[in-house]
Design a protein around this motif. Structure first.
Motif, short mmCIF file in Angstrom:
data_model
loop_
_atom_site.label_atom_id
_atom_site.label_comp_id
_atom_site.label_asym_id
_atom_site.label_seq_id
_atom_site.Cartn_x
_atom_site.Cartn_y
_atom_site.Cartn_z
N GLU A 51 0.84 -1.20 0.00
CA GLU A 51 0.00 0.00 0.00
C GLU A 51 0.87 1.25 0.00
O GLU A 51 2.05 1.20 0.35
CB GLU A 51 -0.94 0.02 1.21
CG GLU A 51 -0.25 0.24 2.53
CD GLU A 51 -1.22 0.24 3.72
OE1 GLU A 51 -2.35 -0.28 3.60
OE2 GLU A 51 -0.83 0.77 4.77
N VAL A 52 0.24 2.36 -0.38
CA VAL A 52 0.89 3.67 -0.32
C VAL A 52 0.85 4.11 1.14
O VAL A 52 -0.21 4.11 1.77
CB VAL A 52 0.15 4.69 -1.22
CG1 VAL A 52 0.75 6.08 -1.06
CG2 VAL A 52 0.19 4.24 -2.67
N ARG A 53 2.01 4.46 1.69
CA ARG A 53 2.07 4.86 3.11
C ARG A 53 1.21 6.07 3.42
O ARG A 53 0.52 6.11 4.44
CB ARG A 53 3.53 5.19 3.50
CG ARG A 53 4.38 3.99 3.75
CD ARG A 53 5.79 4.36 4.08
NE ARG A 53 5.87 5.12 5.34
CZ ARG A 53 6.99 5.59 5.83
NH1 ARG A 53 8.14 5.41 5.20
NH2 ARG A 53 6.98 6.26 6.97
N ALA A 54 1.24 7.06 2.57
CA ALA A 54 0.56 8.32 2.86
C ALA A 54 -0.97 8.20 2.85
O ALA A 54 -1.65 8.91 3.58
CB ALA A 54 1.00 9.40 1.88
N THR A 55 -1.49 7.29 2.02
CA THR A 55 -2.94 7.23 1.84
C THR A 55 -3.56 5.90 2.24
O THR A 55 -4.78 5.81 2.40
CB THR A 55 -3.30 7.48 0.37
OG1 THR A 55 -2.76 6.41 -0.42
CG2 THR A 55 -2.78 8.83 -0.12
N GLY A 56 -2.76 4.85 2.33
CA GLY A 56 -3.29 3.51 2.60
C GLY A 56 -3.87 2.85 1.36
O GLY A 56 -4.45 1.77 1.44
N GLU A 57 -3.70 3.48 0.19
CA GLU A 57 -4.23 2.89 -1.04
C GLU A 57 -3.60 1.53 -1.30
O GLU A 57 -2.37 1.39 -1.31
CB GLU A 57 -3.96 3.81 -2.24
CG GLU A 57 -4.41 3.22 -3.56
CD GLU A 57 -3.95 4.02 -4.78
OE1 GLU A 57 -4.29 3.60 -5.90
OE2 GLU A 57 -3.27 5.05 -4.61
N PHE A 58 -4.42 0.52 -1.53
CA PHE A 58 -3.95 -0.83 -1.84
C PHE A 58 -3.40 -0.85 -3.26
O PHE A 58 -4.07 -0.40 -4.20
CB PHE A 58 -5.12 -1.81 -1.71
CG PHE A 58 -4.76 -3.23 -2.05
CD1 PHE A 58 -4.21 -4.06 -1.10
CD2 PHE A 58 -4.99 -3.72 -3.33
CE1 PHE A 58 -3.88 -5.38 -1.41
CE2 PHE A 58 -4.67 -5.03 -3.65
CZ PHE A 58 -4.10 -5.86 -2.69
N LEU A 59 -2.18 -1.38 -3.42
CA LEU A 59 -1.55 -1.43 -4.74
C LEU A 59 -1.41 -2.85 -5.28
O LEU A 59 -1.31 -3.03 -6.49
CB LEU A 59 -0.15 -0.80 -4.68
CG LEU A 59 -0.07 0.66 -4.27
CD1 LEU A 59 1.37 1.10 -4.18
CD2 LEU A 59 -0.86 1.53 -5.23
N GLY A 60 -1.34 -3.84 -4.39
CA GLY A 60 -1.13 -5.21 -4.85
C GLY A 60 -0.34 -6.00 -3.84
O GLY A 60 -0.60 -5.91 -2.63
#
Length: 186
Positions: free
Chosen positions: A66-75
């Motif tokens: 995930e992206v640290r700043a947003t928590g967006e799941f990437l894979g």
């Protein structure tokens, strides 16, 4: 269980709420282009549960990314023992990202963190990476990580019907050749 971070990314344990995005990603034919087919929700759930069990048992494996700043799941990215039945053994690095995450250097950055963990925390003498011969994007990531193609280890996967997906290439990186720290892509 280990959690890894880079400047932009977090490699972490899997959560139940990852399933929707993981299943959506695995249903995307472009994401699964170099695999025998897409996965349905049930197969995605089984893989997520297996990844989490391995992380809990070993403290390392295929982490959710995930992206640290947003928590967006990437894979996902991480390390896993080479599959049984191959002519070589060891630990391989791997990654699979949703299409929206392609082209941002995330695979290289996350895999670099996994390599550093494997070489420092696990004291692995070498880490491998395996992909289909036609997966040029993954091979480019392998080269950016400092890995080199080892044609002597290339193989035809007997579990895959003959064709472009059955031929696999193997890259390797000995511990003493790893550059320090993750290799972010500008």
């Amino acid at each position: 269980m280990s959690e890894l971070t880079t400047r932009r990314l977090r490699l972490r344990a899997w959560r139940e709420d990852d399933l929707d995005e993981w299943a959506e990603m695995n249903a995307d034919p472009q994401v699964r282009e170099h695999f025998p087919g897409v996965l349905d929700r049930e197969a995605s759930a089984e893989s997520l549960a297996r990844f989490q069990r391995d992380l809990e048992a070993r403290g390392w494996g295929w982490w959710a990314l995930e992206v640290r700043a947003t928590g967006e799941f990437l894979g996902m990215t991480g390390l896993d023992p080479v599959e049984d039945g191959l002519a070589f053994t060891g630990v391989e690095a791997g990654w699979r990202l949703k299409r929206a995450a392609w082209g941002h250097g995330y695979a290289t950055e996350a895999a670099g963190a996994a390599l550093d963990f494997g070489f420092t925390a696990l004291a692995l003498p070498e880490i491998l990476a395996v992909t289909t011969a036609g997966n040029l994007r993954s091979q480019a990531v392998m080269r950016r990580l400092g890995m080199r193609h080892d044609p002597a280890r290339d193989f035809t996967d007997p579990a895959v019907p003959p064709g472009p997906l059955s031929r696999n290439v193997v890259y390797g990186l000995p511990r003493d050749e790893r550059r320090c720290g993750p290799v972010p892509r500008a």
